[in-house]
Motif scaffolding. Structure first.
Motif: not given
Length: 513
Positions: A385-392
């Motif tokens: 999880r990043f400030p403006n994005m998540v990876t899944a």
């Protein structure tokens, strides 16, 4: 705790089940007739209403056929069937043409729609503005932020973001942290959108996930219809028990009329509560819990409709409440402009985001919305999880866990398509392919088929017809009005999703014979 099934999530379905006497009462209010005309009718049906509204004599079905091309007969039949199902128009045997029927508007609808268009009368159907001084801090932006936060709390609860045992008294209006009021939580549970899980936490159901997939206006109507069904159920239960409910029961006709009236009010304007009937006054606290109206504690004689209420009969679609507010105000999400932080609730983050799905089942969601991230966690494995994005990543285990909870493969695909990144949409349009890679969609469906191999479709079967001609005519009519699910010409039987219009057609056919 007892519950009722989420049988009427769509306003169309709910209205079609109402008896003719209910519609006659509803259409006594010009605001209701105008709202039904605006929202509930297809374009061709509106044309027929406009043609009949000031016509001194009924039109015949032969006249209608002259207006439509042969290939448009099905569309015309569906439009007429729609008018009849909503008790806007009625058919009778024509005295001017053989083998034809007269079509005319019902008296109450015709009178009320003309009043709505022309003005006049003392019905107060479109609200009475307040003449008292108003608080200058209560303006459109304030109402937008307040309603957005209230609705965001409801969505958080549906997606299992609020424990059931926390804050049993509900959050303070506009606080934006206590979750929805207890009455709203009970309504969501009784309606089957959520269910109680282990540890006293709520868990989203199949119907709840379908609720999250709906556009903002449909979400609001879903909750309101659950409220209407709960009121009907409580009234029926009290009648069975012989309880005196005079003065406390809320009539569903009055409830619907008030909701349609709210849709016609002016956003940002204060209206007088003393002009409302006692039944409508009793509705105000619940509507405030839903975020449809705002009542200033210092001025309880006034109520303000929010954008959730004034767009109830809007034909425009928005994926979320916050997106609807942002589009209307043309402001970036979270920008409060010149509003003071201590006087206005914070706007919810934009939850549309943008989801990129790769052929290796990796997902990149460009969002900072806790709500959208929580929804993704229902069927994905989150990695970073990043400030403006998540990876899944979509995995067999994560998808099947979601399926066990009642979420379907098609719902997962629909959600990914609805929230796809604009770049994915442009690439799909340029190549003429699907927005989500076909291999990913097929694999999600295959993971569901490993445990579920049957699909249920509620409806009605017709068989044992008097003749082949009767079967053929009814099957063709069912196809034209869009309710036919399956048929077998050899056995002379078919299956439909709705029966009301078929029943009326069968009665009219037997009368004609």
């Amino acid at each position: 705790m007892s519950s009722f099934g989420p049988s009427s999530f769509l306003l169309d379905d709910y209205l079609e089940k109402l008896p003719g006497a209910t519609f006659r009462k509803l259409y006594q209010q010009p605001s209701t007739a105008f709202a039904i005309f605006r929202r509930m009718l297809p374009p061709l049906a509106k044309v027929y209403v406009q043609a009949l509204l000031y016509s001194p004599t009924p039109l015949t079905t032969n006249d209608i056929e002259l207006w439509t091309r042969p290939e448009g007969k099905g569309t015309s039949n569906r439009a007429i069937a729609r008018l009849r199902s909503l008790h806007i128009a009625q058919l009778s045997q024509s005295t001017r043409a053989k083998k034809a029927q007269d079509i005319q508007l019902t008296a109450n609808f015709k009178k009320s729609l003309r009043l709505a268009l022309e003005g006049g009368g003392s019905h107060n159907s479109f609200g009475v503005p307040s003449t008292l001084p108003t608080d200058p801090k209560i303006h459109i932006q304030y109402l937008d932020h307040w309603a957005g936060r209230i609705w965001q709390d409801i969505l958080y609860y549906v997606v299992n973001s609020v424990p059931m045992k926390a804050n049993e008294s509900g959050g303070r209006q506009g606080s934006g942290g206590g979750g929805p009021k207890r009455a709203v939580r009970e309504l969501l549970k009784m309606g089957g959108l959520v269910r109680e899980g282990a540890g006293g936490l709520v868990q989203i159901s199949e119907h709840g996930f379908n609720f999250l997939l709906q556009e903002a206006n449909a979400q609001v109507w879903t909750l309101l219809l659950l409220w209407l069904e709960a009121a009907d159920r409580n009234k029926a239960l009290a009648k069975e028990q012989g309880t005196d409910i005079t003065g406390t029961a809320i009539d569903n006709v009055e409830m619907l009329s008030f909701l349609f009236m709210l849709a016609s009010l002016e956003l940002g304007r204060a209206y007088d509560t003393s002009a409302l009937t006692e039944t409508r006054k009793n509705m105000l606290p619940a509507l405030a819990d839903f975020g449809l109206i705002y009542i200033d504690r210092d001025r309880p004689q006034q109520y303000y409709p929010t954008r959730l209420a004034t767009t109830l009969t809007s034909l425009s679609t928005m994926r979320s409440v916050s997106a609807s507010i942002d589009a209307a105000t043309k402001k970036t999400p979270g920008d409060a402009g010149s509003l003071g932080a201590d006087s206005t609730p914070t706007a919810p983050a934009d939850e549309n985001g943008g989801i990129v799905v790769e052929t290796n089942y990796r997902i990149y969601a460009y969002t900072s919305s806790p709500l959208q991230i929580a929804i993704l966690k229902l069927f994905c494995r989150l990695h970073m999880r990043f400030p403006n994005m998540v990876t899944a990543r979509l995995t067999r285990e994560s998808v099947q866990e979601a399926i066990k909870e009642g979420i379907t493969a098609n719902q997962i695909i629909d959600y990914l398509v609805a929230h796809a990144h604009p770049q994915m949409r442009r690439a799909a349009a340029a190549k003429g392919t699907t927005v989500i890679p076909p291999t990913v969609m097929d694999q999600i469906r295959l993971w569901q088929l490993e445990s579920q191999r049957m699909q249920k479709t509620p409806g009605f079967q017709f068989k044992d017809f008097e003749s082949v001609e009767e079967y053929r005519q009814l099957a063709e009519y069912a196809t034209e009005i869009g309710v036919l699910v399956w048929k077998d010409d050899r056995k002379g039987t078919f299956f439909v999703s709705k029966v009301e219009q078929i029943r009326e057609f069968l009665k009219a056919r037997k009368k004609g014979n």
